[in-house]
Design a protein around this motif. Structure first.
Motif, PDB file in Angstrom:
ATOM      1  N   THR A   1       0.827  -1.192   0.000  1.00  0.00           N
ATOM      2  CA  THR A   1       0.000   0.000   0.000  1.00  0.00           C
ATOM      3  C   THR A   1       0.864   1.244   0.000  1.00  0.00           C
ATOM      4  O   THR A   1       0.361   2.340   0.081  1.00  0.00           O
ATOM      5  N   ASP A   2       2.174   1.053  -0.080  1.00  0.00           N
ATOM      6  CA  ASP A   2       3.074   2.192  -0.101  1.00  0.00           C
ATOM      7  C   ASP A   2       2.926   2.927  -1.430  1.00  0.00           C
ATOM      8  O   ASP A   2       2.896   2.308  -2.495  1.00  0.00           O
ATOM      9  N   PRO A   3       2.837   4.247  -1.378  1.00  0.00           N
ATOM     10  CA  PRO A   3       2.733   4.988  -2.630  1.00  0.00           C
ATOM     11  C   PRO A   3       4.050   4.956  -3.392  1.00  0.00           C
ATOM     12  O   PRO A   3       5.119   4.838  -2.812  1.00  0.00           O
ATOM     13  N   GLU A   4       3.943   5.050  -4.693  1.00  0.00           N
ATOM     14  CA  GLU A   4       5.126   5.145  -5.535  1.00  0.00           C
ATOM     15  C   GLU A   4       5.474   6.627  -5.674  1.00  0.00           C
ATOM     16  O   GLU A   4       4.629   7.490  -5.445  1.00  0.00           O
ATOM     17  N   PRO A   5       6.719   6.941  -6.064  1.00  0.00           N
ATOM     18  CA  PRO A   5       7.150   8.348  -6.078  1.00  0.00           C
ATOM     19  C   PRO A   5       6.262   9.288  -6.899  1.00  0.00           C
ATOM     20  O   PRO A   5       6.077  10.437  -6.514  1.00  0.00           O
ATOM     21  N   ASP A   6       5.710   8.816  -8.012  1.00  0.00           N
ATOM     22  CA  ASP A   6       4.900   9.689  -8.863  1.00  0.00           C
ATOM     23  C   ASP A   6       3.423   9.701  -8.490  1.00  0.00           C
ATOM     24  O   ASP A   6       2.644  10.437  -9.082  1.00  0.00           O
ATOM     25  N   ASP A   7       3.018   8.857  -7.548  1.00  0.00           N
ATOM     26  CA  ASP A   7       1.605   8.759  -7.196  1.00  0.00           C
ATOM     27  C   ASP A   7       1.051  10.084  -6.672  1.00  0.00           C
ATOM     28  O   ASP A   7       1.751  10.873  -6.049  1.00  0.00           O
TER      29      ASP A   7
ATOM     30  N   LYS B   1      -8.485  12.221  -2.177  1.00  0.00           N
ATOM     31  CA  LYS B   1      -9.566  11.628  -1.377  1.00  0.00           C
ATOM     32  C   LYS B   1      -9.095  10.402  -0.599  1.00  0.00           C
ATOM     33  O   LYS B   1      -9.819   9.423  -0.462  1.00  0.00           O
ATOM     34  N   GLY B   2      -7.841  10.419  -0.128  1.00  0.00           N
ATOM     35  CA  GLY B   2      -7.329   9.334   0.710  1.00  0.00           C
ATOM     36  C   GLY B   2      -6.742   8.152  -0.040  1.00  0.00           C
ATOM     37  O   GLY B   2      -6.282   7.201   0.581  1.00  0.00           O
ATOM     38  N   TYR B   3      -6.763   8.177  -1.373  1.00  0.00           N
ATOM     39  CA  TYR B   3      -6.223   7.072  -2.173  1.00  0.00           C
ATOM     40  C   TYR B   3      -5.115   7.591  -3.091  1.00  0.00           C
ATOM     41  O   TYR B   3      -5.111   8.750  -3.486  1.00  0.00           O
ATOM     42  N   TYR B   4      -4.205   6.675  -3.444  1.00  0.00           N
ATOM     43  CA  TYR B   4      -3.107   7.022  -4.340  1.00  0.00           C
ATOM     44  C   TYR B   4      -3.435   6.564  -5.755  1.00  0.00           C
ATOM     45  O   TYR B   4      -3.894   5.437  -5.964  1.00  0.00           O
ATOM     46  N   TYR B   5      -3.179   7.440  -6.722  1.00  0.00           N
ATOM     47  CA  TYR B   5      -3.425   7.147  -8.128  1.00  0.00           C
ATOM     48  C   TYR B   5      -2.162   7.432  -8.942  1.00  0.00           C
ATOM     49  O   TYR B   5      -1.396   8.334  -8.614  1.00  0.00           O
ATOM     50  N   MET B   6      -2.011   6.668 -10.025  1.00  0.00           N
ATOM     51  CA  MET B   6      -0.927   6.958 -10.960  1.00  0.00           C
ATOM     52  C   MET B   6      -1.282   8.228 -11.718  1.00  0.00           C
ATOM     53  O   MET B   6      -2.461   8.516 -11.938  1.00  0.00           O
ATOM     54  N   PRO B   7      -0.287   8.977 -12.158  1.00  0.00           N
ATOM     55  CA  PRO B   7      -0.586  10.136 -13.012  1.00  0.00           C
ATOM     56  C   PRO B   7      -1.216   9.666 -14.333  1.00  0.00           C
ATOM     57  O   PRO B   7      -1.031   8.524 -14.750  1.00  0.00           O
TER      58      PRO B   7
END
Length: 197
Positions: free
Chosen positions: A64-70, A74-80
């Motif tokens: 669940t760790d975000p990636e550097p570009d994420d 609204k509390g969630y990580y998304y790719m660009p």
């Protein structure tokens, strides 16, 4: 002389008071801290090993760790959202077609909006073991963006990876050529914010 003796007693009193205040841990507390530190270290190593095994077997990493570009919305990580193709090699279709084929097999009803490689070429990384370089890796990423009717969007990332040992030639890692690495399902309200970034 009397003032000097009093001053000397005060200095030693402060010195020994400071020593007494710093030495408050019992041997059991020291052992407890050492065990706790050792446990945390072992847990981190186990998590790292599990993640590496999952990647080697081609399984989705359960991180669940975000990636550097994420981007966090609204509390969630998304790719660009990538919609500009920067790769203009003559072999571009050799990379985009297998990704499109896998995507269409999984999501046949989605409308594909873009399929891009947002890199001008292969990105190279050193492969290390015990702090020493043992080889080199290269990767190329492909992103597919599709619309799911009026409900939302799907953003998928595929990776092509090559490896070479020192003195050798780059060879594709066949088991992950391409590897479907990640999929983000994006609600419309989030998509509208992501495209503005």
């Amino acid at each position: 002389m009397h003032k000097f003796t009093i001053l000397l007693i005060m200095v030693f009193g402060f010195h020994f008071g400071a020593i007494a205040q710093t030495a408050t841990q019992t041997p059991q507390e020291k052992i407890g801290k050492a065990v706790k530190k050792s446990y945390k270290s072992a847990r981190k190593q186990m998590n790292r090993a599990t993640h590496m095994m999952g990647e080697a077997l081609g399984l989705e990493p359960k991180t669940t760790d975000p990636e550097p570009d994420d981007v966090k919305l609204k509390g969630y990580y998304y790719m660009p959202i990538y919609d500009v193709n920067l790769y203009h090699g003559t072999d571009q279709k050799e990379f985009t077609e297998p990704c499109l084929q896998q995507f269409r097999e999984k999501y046949p009803t989605l409308e594909i909006l873009s399929c891009v490689i947002p890199q001008t070429g292969w990105v190279q990384e050193d492969v290390t073991q015990n702090g020493r370089v043992i080889g080199y890796g290269q990767y190329l990423l492909c992103f597919i963006l599709a619309r799911d009717g009026q409900d939302g969007y799907v953003n998928a990332r595929f990776a092509f990876r090559k490896y070479k040992e020192v003195g050798g030639d780059f060879e594709p890692i066949e088991t992950i050529w391409p590897k479907w690495e990640r999929t983000d399902v994006i609600p419309v309200r989030i998509y509208n914010k992501l495209v503005k970034l």
